[in-house]
Design a protein around this motif. Structure first.
Motif, PDB file in Angstrom:
ATOM      1  N   ALA A  54     -12.450 166.828 -34.737  1.00  0.00           N
ATOM      2  CA  ALA A  54     -13.846 168.180 -34.037  1.00  0.00           C
ATOM      3  C   ALA A  54     -14.491 166.751 -33.675  1.00  0.00           C
ATOM      4  N   LEU A  55     -15.033 164.991 -33.161  1.00  0.00           N
ATOM      5  CA  LEU A  55     -15.527 164.611 -33.101  1.00  0.00           C
ATOM      6  C   LEU A  55     -15.797 164.546 -31.841  1.00  0.00           C
ATOM      7  N   GLN A  56     -14.598 164.455 -31.037  1.00  0.00           N
ATOM      8  CA  GLN A  56     -14.526 164.740 -29.973  1.00  0.00           C
ATOM      9  C   GLN A  56     -14.801 166.415 -29.574  1.00  0.00           C
ATOM     10  N   VAL A  57     -14.957 167.567 -30.220  1.00  0.00           N
ATOM     11  CA  VAL A  57     -15.333 168.515 -29.590  1.00  0.00           C
ATOM     12  C   VAL A  57     -17.083 168.369 -29.674  1.00  0.00           C
ATOM     13  N   ALA A  58     -17.512 167.537 -30.320  1.00  0.00           N
ATOM     14  CA  ALA A  58     -18.805 167.767 -31.573  1.00  0.00           C
ATOM     15  C   ALA A  58     -19.663 166.622 -29.372  1.00  0.00           C
ATOM     16  N   SER A  59     -18.595 166.455 -29.426  1.00  0.00           N
ATOM     17  CA  SER A  59     -19.426 165.822 -28.459  1.00  0.00           C
ATOM     18  C   SER A  59     -19.495 166.060 -27.359  1.00  0.00           C
ATOM     19  N   ALA A  60     -19.379 167.133 -27.154  1.00  0.00           N
ATOM     20  CA  ALA A  60     -19.014 168.098 -25.302  1.00  0.00           C
ATOM     21  C   ALA A  60     -18.806 167.559 -24.235  1.00  0.00           C
ATOM     22  N   LEU A  61     -18.122 166.365 -24.229  1.00  0.00           N
ATOM     23  CA  LEU A  61     -18.100 165.653 -22.919  1.00  0.00           C
ATOM     24  C   LEU A  61     -16.108 165.959 -22.702  1.00  0.00           C
ATOM     25  N   ILE A 142     -11.724 159.555 -30.578  1.00  0.00           N
ATOM     26  CA  ILE A 142     -10.727 159.159 -30.119  1.00  0.00           C
ATOM     27  C   ILE A 142     -10.012 158.057 -30.793  1.00  0.00           C
ATOM     28  N   VAL A 143     -10.934 156.252 -31.083  1.00  0.00           N
ATOM     29  CA  VAL A 143     -10.299 156.226 -32.407  1.00  0.00           C
ATOM     30  C   VAL A 143     -10.166 156.230 -33.592  1.00  0.00           C
ATOM     31  N   VAL A 144     -10.274 156.956 -33.938  1.00  0.00           N
ATOM     32  CA  VAL A 144     -10.324 157.761 -35.438  1.00  0.00           C
ATOM     33  C   VAL A 144      -8.553 158.147 -35.214  1.00  0.00           C
ATOM     34  N   THR A 145      -8.504 159.288 -34.242  1.00  0.00           N
ATOM     35  CA  THR A 145      -7.230 159.703 -33.509  1.00  0.00           C
ATOM     36  C   THR A 145      -6.471 159.097 -33.539  1.00  0.00           C
ATOM     37  N   GLY A 146      -6.531 158.013 -32.933  1.00  0.00           N
ATOM     38  CA  GLY A 146      -5.341 156.728 -33.052  1.00  0.00           C
ATOM     39  C   GLY A 146      -5.272 156.555 -34.466  1.00  0.00           C
ATOM     40  N   THR A 202     -11.333 164.148 -21.997  1.00  0.00           N
ATOM     41  CA  THR A 202     -10.126 164.566 -22.047  1.00  0.00           C
ATOM     42  C   THR A 202      -9.230 163.853 -20.890  1.00  0.00           C
ATOM     43  N   LEU A 203      -9.411 163.650 -20.685  1.00  0.00           N
ATOM     44  CA  LEU A 203      -8.916 161.917 -19.602  1.00  0.00           C
ATOM     45  C   LEU A 203      -9.329 161.124 -20.317  1.00  0.00           C
ATOM     46  N   LEU A 204      -9.434 160.645 -20.936  1.00  0.00           N
ATOM     47  CA  LEU A 204     -10.218 159.682 -21.474  1.00  0.00           C
ATOM     48  C   LEU A 204      -9.145 159.233 -22.431  1.00  0.00           C
ATOM     49  N   PHE A 205      -8.910 160.761 -23.238  1.00  0.00           N
ATOM     50  CA  PHE A 205      -8.066 160.566 -24.408  1.00  0.00           C
ATOM     51  C   PHE A 205      -6.602 160.305 -24.136  1.00  0.00           C
ATOM     52  N   ALA A 206      -6.491 161.083 -23.178  1.00  0.00           N
ATOM     53  CA  ALA A 206      -4.533 161.412 -22.551  1.00  0.00           C
ATOM     54  C   ALA A 206      -4.905 159.543 -21.765  1.00  0.00           C
ATOM     55  N   LEU A 207      -5.753 158.961 -21.842  1.00  0.00           N
ATOM     56  CA  LEU A 207      -5.789 157.107 -21.076  1.00  0.00           C
ATOM     57  C   LEU A 207      -5.249 156.357 -22.205  1.00  0.00           C
TER      58      LEU A 207
END
Length: 232
Positions: A54-61, A142-146, A202-207
């Motif tokens: 949700a945090l990542q979606v809310a960022s709209a990035l 991303i950190v929370v997902t980790g 999306t790319l940053l998450f993958a990395l």
């Protein structure tokens, strides 16, 4: 298409380590009856997984790969992102039948809890316009997902529906790396065509998710011997 090629390479290189770790954890002999400590860690991890998404979606990035699909489906149908997370997870479990994968309590919980957590989190999260604030949401997500990955995998109560699909294909002769890369790039493309947000996030998450999981999984995994010693 260059963006998708870059995303494919990033997923292939960085997430392969996570899937190898997950496979070693999940493909183990049946564990004893889940104890409170395992269940607590599992549900904390699943809630945090939904919060991170949700945090990542809310960022709209740019959403995480599967959430690009969920977001695209949401925009086309009017159903919430969390609802589509639940629906897609349930449909993926049907694919487990020919792959002969066995769900655990963690699998069934993953399908429901993550989707509910996404919707609840999106309900109260802000949607800032300031670019710095959006970046803060993205990095935090991303950190929370980790952390969430370390919690729910470390609980050893069954893989998520998406992870089980990867390991099931791997047992049929397809490498985990190829299966995960192919499927996640495909869902990103489909989600993008449906209106999901693909971007730098999306790319940053993958990395980042692979290295983050390598850090948090050893820290948060519950060892079977210790769990047996400390009953709850």
């Amino acid at each position: 298409m260059a963006q998708f090629d870059t995303l494919s390479t990033a997923i292939s290189r960085q997430l392969s380590s996570l899937t190898r770790q997950a496979r070693r954890v999940f493909i183990t002999p049946a564990l004893p009856r889940p104890r409170f400590r395992r269940l607590w860690r599992l549900y904390l991890g699943l809630h945090l997984f939904g919060l991170g998404a949700a945090l990542q979606v809310a960022s709209a990035l740019g959403a995480a790969p599967w959430d690009v699909l969920h977001q695209g489906l949401s925009r086309q149908t009017g159903l919430s992102i969390g609802t589509w997370s639940v629906i897609v997870g349930a449909l993926l479990m049907l694919l487990w039948i020919p792959l002969r994968q066995r769900p655990g309590i963690g699998t069934l919980s993953n399908v429901v809890v993550v989707g509910v957590s996404v919707d609840i989190s999106l309900w109260w999260l802000p949607t800032p316009e300031d670019l710095l604030a959006r970046w803060a949401l993205l990095v935090l997500g991303i950190v929370v997902t980790g952390v969430a990955t370390g919690c729910y995998i470390g609980a050893r109560l069954g893989p998520g529906p998406r992870d089980g699909l990867m390991t099931g294909l791997a047992e049929r002769g397809i490498s985990v790396r190829s299966a995960r890369t192919g499927i996640e790039v495909a869902v990103v493309i489909v989600g993008f065509l449906l209106g999901g947000t693909v971007g730098v996030g999306t790319l940053l998450f993958a990395l980042a998710i692979g290295p983050l999981a390598q850090v948090f999984l050893p820290m948060l995994a519950i060892e079977e011997e210790r769990d047996g010693e400390r009953s709850a």
